[in-house]
Design a protein around this motif. Sequence first.
Motif, PDB file in Angstrom:
ATOM      1  N   THR A   1       0.824  -1.194   0.000  1.00  0.00           N
ATOM      2  CA  THR A   1       0.000   0.000   0.000  1.00  0.00           C
ATOM      3  C   THR A   1       0.863   1.251   0.000  1.00  0.00           C
ATOM      4  OG1 THR A   1      -1.679  -1.187   1.251  1.00  0.00           O
ATOM      5  CG2 THR A   1      -1.856   1.217   1.195  1.00  0.00           C
ATOM      6  N   ILE A   2       0.530   2.198  -0.867  1.00  0.00           N
ATOM      7  CA  ILE A   2       1.267   3.459  -0.880  1.00  0.00           C
ATOM      8  C   ILE A   2       1.105   4.143   0.472  1.00  0.00           C
ATOM      9  CG2 ILE A   2       1.391   5.760  -1.928  1.00  0.00           C
ATOM     10  CD1 ILE A   2       0.473   4.515  -4.545  1.00  0.00           C
ATOM     11  N   GLY A   3       2.236   4.496   1.078  1.00  0.00           N
ATOM     12  CA  GLY A   3       2.217   5.204   2.347  1.00  0.00           C
ATOM     13  C   GLY A   3       1.972   4.333   3.558  1.00  0.00           C
ATOM     14  N   ASP A   4       2.017   3.012   3.406  1.00  0.00           N
ATOM     15  CA  ASP A   4       1.707   2.122   4.526  1.00  0.00           C
ATOM     16  C   ASP A   4       2.578   2.403   5.742  1.00  0.00           C
ATOM     17  OD1 ASP A   4       0.348  -0.376   5.555  1.00  0.00           O
ATOM     18  OD2 ASP A   4       2.451  -0.965   5.722  1.00  0.00           O
TER      19      ASP A   4
ATOM     20  N   ALA B   1      10.974  10.265  13.092  1.00  0.00           N
ATOM     21  CA  ALA B   1      10.501  11.221  14.096  1.00  0.00           C
ATOM     22  C   ALA B   1      11.638  12.097  14.604  1.00  0.00           C
ATOM     23  CB  ALA B   1       9.843  10.474  15.261  1.00  0.00           C
ATOM     24  N   ASP B   2      12.882  11.598  14.472  1.00  0.00           N
ATOM     25  CA  ASP B   2      14.037  12.325  15.005  1.00  0.00           C
ATOM     26  C   ASP B   2      15.104  12.643  13.971  1.00  0.00           C
ATOM     27  OD1 ASP B   2      13.245  12.240  17.856  1.00  0.00           O
ATOM     28  OD2 ASP B   2      13.512  10.078  17.609  1.00  0.00           O
ATOM     29  N   PHE B   3      15.079  11.944  12.831  1.00  0.00           N
ATOM     30  CA  PHE B   3      16.137  12.100  11.843  1.00  0.00           C
ATOM     31  C   PHE B   3      15.544  12.385  10.468  1.00  0.00           C
ATOM     32  CE2 PHE B   3      17.661   9.124  15.059  1.00  0.00           C
ATOM     33  CZ  PHE B   3      18.915   9.637  15.384  1.00  0.00           C
ATOM     34  N   THR B   4      16.323  13.079   9.666  1.00  0.00           N
ATOM     35  CA  THR B   4      16.019  13.202   8.240  1.00  0.00           C
ATOM     36  C   THR B   4      16.657  12.009   7.539  1.00  0.00           C
ATOM     37  OG1 THR B   4      15.985  15.616   8.365  1.00  0.00           O
ATOM     38  CG2 THR B   4      16.350  14.637   6.188  1.00  0.00           C
ATOM     39  N   ILE B   5      15.884  11.313   6.706  1.00  0.00           N
ATOM     40  CA  ILE B   5      16.365  10.095   6.060  1.00  0.00           C
ATOM     41  C   ILE B   5      16.262  10.232   4.547  1.00  0.00           C
ATOM     42  CG2 ILE B   5      15.966   7.610   5.759  1.00  0.00           C
ATOM     43  CD1 ILE B   5      14.890   7.565   8.624  1.00  0.00           C
ATOM     44  N   VAL B   6      17.349   9.882   3.860  1.00  0.00           N
ATOM     45  CA  VAL B   6      17.345   9.812   2.398  1.00  0.00           C
ATOM     46  C   VAL B   6      17.762   8.402   2.022  1.00  0.00           C
ATOM     47  CG1 VAL B   6      18.177  10.799   0.229  1.00  0.00           C
ATOM     48  CG2 VAL B   6      18.029  12.242   2.280  1.00  0.00           C
TER      49      VAL B   6
ATOM     50  N   ARG C   1       5.966   2.573   0.057  1.00  0.00           N
ATOM     51  CA  ARG C   1       5.534   2.290   1.432  1.00  0.00           C
ATOM     52  C   ARG C   1       6.049   3.298   2.438  1.00  0.00           C
ATOM     53  NH1 ARG C   1       6.633  -3.253  -0.043  1.00  0.00           N
ATOM     54  NH2 ARG C   1       8.779  -3.052   0.671  1.00  0.00           N
ATOM     55  N   ILE C   2       7.316   3.686   2.322  1.00  0.00           N
ATOM     56  CA  ILE C   2       7.963   4.356   3.450  1.00  0.00           C
ATOM     57  C   ILE C   2       8.183   5.842   3.283  1.00  0.00           C
ATOM     58  CG2 ILE C   2       9.179   2.239   4.090  1.00  0.00           C
ATOM     59  CD1 ILE C   2      11.729   3.560   2.957  1.00  0.00           C
ATOM     60  N   SER C   3       8.228   6.346   2.046  1.00  0.00           N
ATOM     61  CA  SER C   3       8.757   7.705   1.855  1.00  0.00           C
ATOM     62  C   SER C   3       7.675   8.770   1.829  1.00  0.00           C
ATOM     63  CB  SER C   3       9.589   7.772   0.573  1.00  0.00           C
ATOM     64  OG  SER C   3       8.781   7.571  -0.566  1.00  0.00           O
ATOM     65  N   ASP C   4       8.100   9.979   2.185  1.00  0.00           N
ATOM     66  CA  ASP C   4       7.249  11.161   2.084  1.00  0.00           C
ATOM     67  C   ASP C   4       7.362  11.779   0.695  1.00  0.00           C
ATOM     68  OD1 ASP C   4       6.461  11.524   5.042  1.00  0.00           O
ATOM     69  OD2 ASP C   4       8.641  11.363   5.140  1.00  0.00           O
ATOM     70  N   TYR C   5       8.594  11.818   0.193  1.00  0.00           N
ATOM     71  CA  TYR C   5       8.876  12.356  -1.139  1.00  0.00           C
ATOM     72  C   TYR C   5       9.667  11.328  -1.931  1.00  0.00           C
ATOM     73  CZ  TYR C   5       7.251  17.024   0.059  1.00  0.00           C
ATOM     74  OH  TYR C   5       6.461  18.087   0.411  1.00  0.00           O
TER      75      TYR C   5
ATOM     76  N   ARG D   1      13.205  15.893   8.813  1.00  0.00           N
ATOM     77  CA  ARG D   1      12.459  14.782   9.381  1.00  0.00           C
ATOM     78  C   ARG D   1      11.441  14.201   8.390  1.00  0.00           C
ATOM     79  NH1 ARG D   1      11.729  16.762  15.727  1.00  0.00           N
ATOM     80  NH2 ARG D   1      13.969  16.860  16.165  1.00  0.00           N
ATOM     81  N   GLN D   2      11.847  14.176   7.137  1.00  0.00           N
ATOM     82  CA  GLN D   2      11.098  13.504   6.094  1.00  0.00           C
ATOM     83  C   GLN D   2      11.916  12.294   5.628  1.00  0.00           C
ATOM     84  OE1 GLN D   2       8.027  15.095   4.607  1.00  0.00           O
ATOM     85  NE2 GLN D   2       8.234  16.259   6.488  1.00  0.00           N
ATOM     86  N   ILE D   3      11.254  11.333   5.014  1.00  0.00           N
ATOM     87  CA  ILE D   3      11.948  10.248   4.328  1.00  0.00           C
ATOM     88  C   ILE D   3      11.843  10.515   2.832  1.00  0.00           C
ATOM     89  CG2 ILE D   3      12.067   7.778   3.865  1.00  0.00           C
ATOM     90  CD1 ILE D   3      10.804   7.265   6.565  1.00  0.00           C
ATOM     91  N   THR D   4      12.982  10.680   2.200  1.00  0.00           N
ATOM     92  CA  THR D   4      13.035  10.937   0.763  1.00  0.00           C
ATOM     93  C   THR D   4      13.632   9.723   0.076  1.00  0.00           C
ATOM     94  OG1 THR D   4      13.326  13.311   1.135  1.00  0.00           O
ATOM     95  CG2 THR D   4      13.943  12.452  -1.038  1.00  0.00           C
ATOM     96  N   ALA D   5      12.926   9.182  -0.910  1.00  0.00           N
ATOM     97  CA  ALA D   5      13.404   8.019  -1.656  1.00  0.00           C
ATOM     98  C   ALA D   5      13.877   8.443  -3.039  1.00  0.00           C
ATOM     99  CB  ALA D   5      12.295   6.977  -1.790  1.00  0.00           C
ATOM    100  N   MET D   6      14.971   7.837  -3.491  1.00  0.00           N
ATOM    101  CA  MET D   6      15.466   8.036  -4.851  1.00  0.00           C
ATOM    102  C   MET D   6      15.319   6.722  -5.597  1.00  0.00           C
ATOM    103  SD  MET D   6      18.913  10.290  -4.232  1.00  0.00           S
ATOM    104  CE  MET D   6      18.838  11.900  -3.418  1.00  0.00           C
TER     105      MET D   6
END
Length: 292
Positions: A21-24, A227-232, A243-247, A64-69
């Motif tokens: 699911t998108i955004g699960d 919640a505490d880190f910015t993740i790329v 599933r996991i990313s905001d952008y 504090r976003q998850i960005t996927a490439m």
Amino acid sequence: MTDDAIPAQSTGGEEHALSLTIGDRRRNRPEPSLNDPVFHISDLDVWYGDHQAVRDVTMLIGRRQITAMIGPSGCGKSTVIRCFNRMNDLIPGARVTGKVAYHGENLYDPDVDPIEVRRRIGMVFQKPNPFPKSIYDNIAYGPRVNGMKGTMDDLVEEALTGAALWDEVKDKLKSSALALSGGQQQRLCIARAIAVRPEVILMDEPCSALDPIATARIEDLMAELAADFTIVIVTHNMQQAARISDYTAFFTADVDDKGVRHGRLVEYDTTVKIFENPADQRTEDYITGRFG
């Protein structure tokens, strides 16, 4: 886009099953926003000797976003993520032009210390790479080198707890880290990265060598860490990005009139937009499997 490009629900009833699911993995997280950027990348070009591997990348990375490439092999995803903490400095002949600003400061200014950059912007690699030391010493290494204050036992426990590994290893901290399973080793590497208390964690295909259950645990962990880190994260797994990313940033490789491939950013938007209503036909073609 076809309705079956990303299946709408999970198959299987395992506790750690991988939903499609998108955004699960984004449930209960704030709405995506770039109003508080950590990175501002503009006109980024990367060269390896005379070859221009990546050209003209401009994007923001939100705090504090998850960005996927995502994108096909050879499109420059890993090259770009390595620019964020100057790992490309370690490659002979690599050269970066344009601007990679971290809280407004260009990381490639001559007076910027790359060691300090890598302390604040940690990295987890594709293959787990624990040191041939005990679990405890793997975590304690970074804080010791950086002269961090506090009780080392507490720092180790904090990092292992943050990486959802403490309960599994607390009774064998003096055992070799190499005796852990692949998924545990990768969570150990995440714990090692967060032990020096960075702001950003870069992950270059962190689940590519893991089984589905270990992958699900890493994804759950990323959702908690956001919640505490910015993740790329760089990933070849489009469902994982969904599933996991905001952008999500979609890269591809253009071929110039001399037949040379150059990585290029095609489209960058919220993950829901990229997967449900992309603006560029190349993005839709890749996501739906028409190429790549």
